[in-house]
Design a protein around this motif. Structure first.
Motif, PDB file in Angstrom:
ATOM      1  N   GLY A 202       0.834  -1.269  -0.001  1.00 23.94           N
ATOM      2  CA  GLY A 202      -0.245   0.034   0.153  1.00 23.94           C
ATOM      3  C   GLY A 202       0.791   1.386  -0.008  1.00 23.94           C
ATOM      4  O   GLY A 202       0.217   2.244  -0.216  1.00 23.94           O
ATOM      5  N   LYS A 203       2.195   1.285   0.197  1.00 21.46           N
ATOM      6  CA  LYS A 203       2.886   2.421   0.212  1.00 21.46           C
ATOM      7  C   LYS A 203       3.229   2.900  -1.216  1.00 21.46           C
ATOM      8  O   LYS A 203       3.709   3.865  -1.361  1.00 21.46           O
ATOM      9  CB  LYS A 203       4.454   2.144   0.810  1.00 21.46           C
ATOM     10  N   VAL A 204       2.690   2.044  -2.179  1.00 21.21           N
ATOM     11  CA  VAL A 204       2.665   2.892  -3.496  1.00 21.21           C
ATOM     12  C   VAL A 204       1.806   4.117  -3.376  1.00 21.21           C
ATOM     13  O   VAL A 204       2.275   4.847  -4.492  1.00 21.21           O
ATOM     14  CB  VAL A 204       2.142   1.900  -4.634  1.00 21.21           C
ATOM     15  N   LEU A 205       1.107   4.232  -2.316  1.00 19.48           N
ATOM     16  CA  LEU A 205       0.426   5.718  -2.483  1.00 19.48           C
ATOM     17  C   LEU A 205       1.553   6.816  -2.262  1.00 19.48           C
ATOM     18  O   LEU A 205       1.025   7.934  -2.702  1.00 19.48           O
ATOM     19  CB  LEU A 205      -0.501   5.762  -1.130  1.00 19.48           C
ATOM     20  N   LEU A 206       2.548   6.608  -1.939  1.00 25.07           N
ATOM     21  CA  LEU A 206       3.772   7.635  -1.958  1.00 25.07           C
ATOM     22  C   LEU A 206       4.418   7.681  -3.336  1.00 25.07           C
ATOM     23  O   LEU A 206       4.898   8.896  -3.496  1.00 25.07           O
ATOM     24  CB  LEU A 206       4.829   7.175  -1.027  1.00 25.07           C
ATOM     25  N   HIS A 207       4.105   6.894  -4.232  1.00 26.43           N
ATOM     26  CA  HIS A 207       4.855   6.828  -5.300  1.00 26.43           C
ATOM     27  C   HIS A 207       4.388   8.020  -6.245  1.00 26.43           C
ATOM     28  O   HIS A 207       2.863   8.275  -6.485  1.00 26.43           O
ATOM     29  CB  HIS A 207       4.767   5.835  -6.273  1.00 26.43           C
ATOM     30  N   PRO A 208       5.220   9.120  -6.997  1.00 25.30           N
ATOM     31  CA  PRO A 208       4.690  10.254  -7.794  1.00 25.30           C
ATOM     32  C   PRO A 208       3.690   9.352  -9.088  1.00 25.30           C
ATOM     33  O   PRO A 208       2.831  10.357  -9.245  1.00 25.30           O
ATOM     34  CB  PRO A 208       5.907  10.662  -8.535  1.00 25.30           C
ATOM     35  N   SER A 209       3.967   8.569  -9.571  1.00 25.54           N
ATOM     36  CA  SER A 209       2.995   8.052 -10.508  1.00 25.54           C
ATOM     37  C   SER A 209       1.786   7.481 -10.076  1.00 25.54           C
ATOM     38  O   SER A 209       1.010   6.958 -11.029  1.00 25.54           O
ATOM     39  CB  SER A 209       3.986   7.024 -11.382  1.00 25.54           C
ATOM     40  N   PHE A 210       1.659   7.374  -8.850  1.00 23.13           N
ATOM     41  CA  PHE A 210       0.331   6.749  -8.282  1.00 23.13           C
ATOM     42  C   PHE A 210      -0.394   7.658  -7.363  1.00 23.13           C
ATOM     43  O   PHE A 210      -1.422   7.467  -6.646  1.00 23.13           O
ATOM     44  CB  PHE A 210       0.887   5.642  -7.484  1.00 23.13           C
ATOM     45  N   GLY A 211       0.000   8.875  -7.448  1.00 22.94           N
ATOM     46  CA  GLY A 211      -0.730  10.011  -6.565  1.00 22.94           C
ATOM     47  C   GLY A 211       0.122  10.811  -5.662  1.00 22.94           C
ATOM     48  O   GLY A 211      -0.014  12.171  -5.350  1.00 22.94           O
ATOM     49  N   GLY A 212       1.066  10.140  -5.308  1.00 26.51           N
ATOM     50  CA  GLY A 212       1.964  10.846  -4.397  1.00 26.51           C
ATOM     51  C   GLY A 212       1.584  11.498  -3.333  1.00 26.51           C
ATOM     52  O   GLY A 212       1.784  12.697  -2.893  1.00 26.51           O
ATOM     53  N   LEU A 213       0.853  10.750  -2.477  1.00 27.67           N
ATOM     54  CA  LEU A 213       0.187  11.313  -1.225  1.00 27.67           C
ATOM     55  C   LEU A 213       1.495  11.382  -0.083  1.00 27.67           C
ATOM     56  O   LEU A 213       2.445  10.939  -0.127  1.00 27.67           O
ATOM     57  CB  LEU A 213      -0.497  10.304  -0.527  1.00 27.67           C
ATOM     58  N   PRO A 214       1.177  12.498   0.788  1.00 27.04           N
ATOM     59  CA  PRO A 214       2.451  12.920   1.657  1.00 27.04           C
ATOM     60  C   PRO A 214       2.671  11.732   2.742  1.00 27.04           C
ATOM     61  O   PRO A 214       1.805  10.949   2.834  1.00 27.04           O
ATOM     62  CB  PRO A 214       1.881  14.103   2.352  1.00 27.04           C
ATOM     63  N   GLN A 215       3.787  11.565   3.077  1.00 27.99           N
ATOM     64  CA  GLN A 215       4.233  10.459   4.214  1.00 27.99           C
ATOM     65  C   GLN A 215       3.103  10.179   5.073  1.00 27.99           C
ATOM     66  O   GLN A 215       2.746   9.202   5.672  1.00 27.99           O
ATOM     67  CB  GLN A 215       5.561  10.778   4.651  1.00 27.99           C
ATOM     68  N   TRP A 216       2.711  11.542   5.922  1.00 24.84           N
ATOM     69  CA  TRP A 216       1.935  11.140   7.072  1.00 24.84           C
ATOM     70  C   TRP A 216       0.605  10.664   6.686  1.00 24.84           C
ATOM     71  O   TRP A 216      -0.186  10.099   7.641  1.00 24.84           O
ATOM     72  CB  TRP A 216       1.636  12.500   7.506  1.00 24.84           C
ATOM     73  N   ALA A 217       0.191  10.552   5.220  1.00 25.46           N
ATOM     74  CA  ALA A 217      -1.181   9.983   5.035  1.00 25.46           C
ATOM     75  C   ALA A 217      -0.827   8.579   4.417  1.00 25.46           C
ATOM     76  O   ALA A 217      -1.948   7.795   4.172  1.00 25.46           O
ATOM     77  CB  ALA A 217      -1.988  10.742   3.943  1.00 25.46           C
ATOM     78  N   VAL A 218       0.379   8.059   4.559  1.00 26.54           N
ATOM     79  CA  VAL A 218       0.558   6.683   4.111  1.00 26.54           C
ATOM     80  C   VAL A 218       1.339   5.987   4.922  1.00 26.54           C
ATOM     81  O   VAL A 218       0.789   4.587   5.028  1.00 26.54           O
ATOM     82  CB  VAL A 218       1.333   6.589   2.635  1.00 26.54           C
ATOM     83  N   VAL A 219       2.308   6.205   5.722  1.00 28.25           N
ATOM     84  CA  VAL A 219       2.926   5.170   6.588  1.00 28.25           C
ATOM     85  C   VAL A 219       2.827   5.616   8.210  1.00 28.25           C
ATOM     86  O   VAL A 219       2.339   6.566   8.537  1.00 28.25           O
ATOM     87  CB  VAL A 219       4.559   5.212   6.107  1.00 28.25           C
ATOM     88  N   GLY A 220       3.847   4.940   8.736  1.00 27.36           N
ATOM     89  CA  GLY A 220       3.779   5.129  10.265  1.00 27.36           C
ATOM     90  C   GLY A 220       2.797   4.424  11.097  1.00 27.36           C
ATOM     91  O   GLY A 220       1.888   3.680  10.601  1.00 27.36           O
TER      92      GLY A 220
END
Length: 302
Positions: free
Chosen positions: A141-159
């Motif tokens: 699910g950390k692909v949400l961080l990937h630029p080609s996948f939308g690039g959500l900010p870190q605080w909205a993806v991990v932790g």
């Protein structure tokens, strides 16, 4: 409970579910290291280092912005699974470009961590192939961080993850930053159970948004045949207040309690397999491709 979850639950009947007397829990010869990739103890959020400063700033933003309404919006948007179609392994390769700013123990690309975890579990639990695959995909699910996948900010993806709609337990790392979260002003969210009933089941609890919940949605909606315990691990592996500190157990039901035992097995490998030891991807790839074909369609909606 959805029909999909019921079917997956039935599939677990022929799996070895650990009980209180079963030595399956936590240790089957796995030798946990004393220090992480930086030479510090694992999950030390206060050791003075540049990495620690990055991690603390991450949690400041995470705790301010992860509100009940925000999570509801994210689940509605990303639950549509209309971003892209790709295979599990294609997603694994996308993670080569991703580093998790919330992790104080490792700064290697995520594909390294996935294979380290999977191979460590495979060694100790050779007959539980579903657990090997769960380890490989748990962080996809950390692909949400990937630029080609939308690039959500870190605080909205991990932790680390935590419930919304009830009081923020003090065991949550860097708890102090919740003082600036909008939910802190809502009296309905200020009690131990908040808007939930005791024993309601974690399925009915809103958990902070991130890669855990997203990958759970991807797996479930793409009709994986992984057992229910695997989906529980994927969805709650970052829920450290629960599986490390015992917080929020009053919201669990009996099925959650059974699956939590599998998660506690998994978590030891997820955490302590992080190291600078490299995995020969070409050597292990055929095995994991065979597991992907067994439990998933060739292409998934993301």
């Amino acid at each position: 409970v959805s029909c999909c979850c019921l079917l997956l639950g039935l599939q677990m009947l022929d799996k070895k579910i650990p009980d209180e007397t079963n030595e399956l829990i936590l240790d089957r010869g796995f030798d946990a290291p004393e220090t992480n990739a930086f030479g510090h103890v694992f999950r030390d959020y206060h050791v003075e280092s540049e990495r620690q400063k990055t991690v603390e700033e991450f949690y400041r933003l995470n705790h301010i912005n992860q509100s009940y309404d925000f999570v509801k919006r994210m689940r509605e948007e990303y639950g549509k699974l209309d971003k892209v179609e790709m295979s599990i392994w294609e997603c694994c390769e996308l993670l080569n470009d991703v580093v998790d700013d919330s992790d104080p123990d490792l700064d290697e690309p995520q594909i390294e961590h996935l294979l380290q975890t999977a191979e460590a579990i495979r060694k100790d639990y050779p007959d539980e192939d579903w657990l090997h695959l769960t380890a490989l995909i748990h962080d996809l699910g950390k692909v949400l961080l990937h630029p080609s996948f939308g690039g959500l900010p870190q605080w909205a993806v991990v932790g680390d993850t935590f419930p919304l709609g009830c009081a923020f337990d003090e065991s949550i790392v860097h708890h102090k930053y919740f003082k600036d979260n909008a939910d802190i002003k809502n009296p309905a969210y200020s009690t131990k159970s908040g808007i939930y009933a005791e024993g309601c089941g974690l399925d009915n609890v809103m958990i902070s948004w991130g890669h855990d919940d997203y990958m759970y949605l991807v797996a479930k909606e793409n009709k994986t045949t992984l057992p229910q315990a695997a989906l529980f691990i994927i969805r709650y592996h970052s829920f450290y207040p629960l599986h490390r500190s015992g917080a929020y157990k009053h919201l669990m039901n009996s099925e959650d309690a059974e699956n939590l035992e599998w998660l506690q097995i998994f978590n030891k490998y997820d955490l302590y397999s992080k190291s600078k030891v490299r995995i020969d991807v070409d050597r292990v790839k055929p095995y994991y491709l065979s597991l992907i074909a067994k439990y998933f369609p060739s292409k998934l909606r993301w």
